[in-house]
Design an enzyme around this catalytic site. Structure first.
Site, PDB file in Angstrom:
ATOM      1  N   CYS A  34     -23.144 -20.985  37.741  1.00  0.00           N
ATOM      2  CA  CYS A  34     -22.047 -21.253  38.690  1.00  0.00           C
ATOM      3  C   CYS A  34     -22.540 -22.056  39.894  1.00  0.00           C
ATOM      4  CB  CYS A  34     -21.431 -19.929  39.134  1.00  0.00           C
ATOM      5  SG  CYS A  34     -20.200 -20.091  40.437  1.00  0.00           S
ATOM      6  N   CYS A  37     -21.319 -20.791  43.298  1.00  0.00           N
ATOM      7  CA  CYS A  37     -22.023 -19.556  43.640  1.00  0.00           C
ATOM      8  C   CYS A  37     -23.316 -19.869  44.379  1.00  0.00           C
ATOM      9  CB  CYS A  37     -22.345 -18.747  42.392  1.00  0.00           C
ATOM     10  SG  CYS A  37     -20.893 -18.163  41.486  1.00  0.00           S
TER      11      CYS A  37
END
Length: 298
Positions: A34, A37
């Site tokens: 991600c 993230c």
């Protein structure tokens, strides 16, 4: 429930639920693949570190490794960030993607839940001392107040109420140069704090008149010419220095009633400084504010 799922639940209980019983947990659902993230992680880590003494801790759940936990939270996309307290989500921190936004969100949450971090404990310890210092200063014992505020500053060097009290005590003792030097060293991030502004106003007012100044000559000039605003303003400054705020306010209101814009509103500015020095929550200030409003808008 499988053995792997039981292990996930037990790990989550130890890592997240148990800490959340006494702390505010920032719970970050993430994964290695991600990109967003990875961008958010440094922000979460920094804010958690900054708020550690307030009882905040960061915990992370990898949705690839802890799929059962992610499913229980119905995670649809990542990063997903929650604030958890006593085992339950209390806020969705997902929209807070900047340091400022995240801190604002945490500040709001921390006012609503009984977290007792080191910062809160220290604040609980120093609040009675601050009140004591203010009372002693109001009673006229500036030297003792200076010692009290100095002790508080040793405990909490960035506590603006203590810094303000220390500076105002210096001013009351006639040590205006020391007060000015101290204010000049105030970090920019707290320079606009209302308590620091209160100290600055005390210093500004002190520059208008020497302590215990003889007001007789000024009073005589005002009596001889009630329209002499310059003399009346100087008299108000001397009365403030002498601790007679009621008489000072009366003279300032007299000027405002006669000509509110005289000398670019000098009387109103001095009155507002007096309010700041006295304390904006003080009942006397509330009463005088109503009086000022009646003149300006009545």
């Amino acid at each position: 429930m499988t053995e792997d799922q039981k292990a996930e639940v037990e790990k989550f209980r130890k890592d997240v639920v148990e800490p959340s019983m006494t702390q505010l947990v920032i719970l970050d659902f993430w994964a290695e693949w991600c990109g967003p993230c990875k961008q958010l992680t440094p922000i979460l880590e920094k804010v958690a570190a900054d708020y550690a003494d307030k009882g905040v801790v960061l915990k992370k759940v990898n949705v690839e490794e802890d799929k059962f936990i992610a499913a229980q939270f119905q995670i649809q996309s990542i990063p997903t960030v929650y604030a958890m307290y006593q085992g339950k989500p209390v806020a969705d921190l997902g929209p807070a993607r900047t340091e400022t936004a995240l801190k604002q969100a945490l500040d709001q949450i921390l006012t609503q839940i009984p977290i007792e971090g080191e910062a809160q404990q220290k604040q609980a310890e120093i609040e009675p001392l601050i009140e004591m210092g203010e009372n002693v200063l109001a009673e006229g014992d500036a030297e003792r107040a200076l010692n009290i505020f100095g002790q508080i500053m040793e405990m909490a060097p960035t506590e603006t109420k203590a810094i303000s009290g220390f500076v105002r005590a210096l001013v009351a003792m006639g040590k205006t140069e020391d007060a000015r030097e101290m204010l000049a060293q105030i970090p920019e991030e707290v320079a606009t704090d209302p308590e620091i502004q209160r100290a600055q106003s005390a210093l500004d007012l002190a520059g208008d008149a020497a302590a215990k100044e003889d007001t007789g000559p000024l009073q005589a000039k005002v009596d001889a010419d009630p329209g002499d605003h310059e003399a009346r303003l100087a008299l108000a400054g001397a009365l403030i220095a002498n601790g007679d705020r009621d008489a000072a306010a009366d003279h300032l209101f007299h000027i405002i009633e006669a000509d509110r814009d005289w000398n670019e509103g000098a009387a109103r500015q001095k009155l507002l400084q007096l309010f700041e020095v006295t304390g904006l929550e003080d009942p006397w200030v509330a009463q005088q504010r109503r009086r000022l409003s009646a003149i300006l808008f009545g």
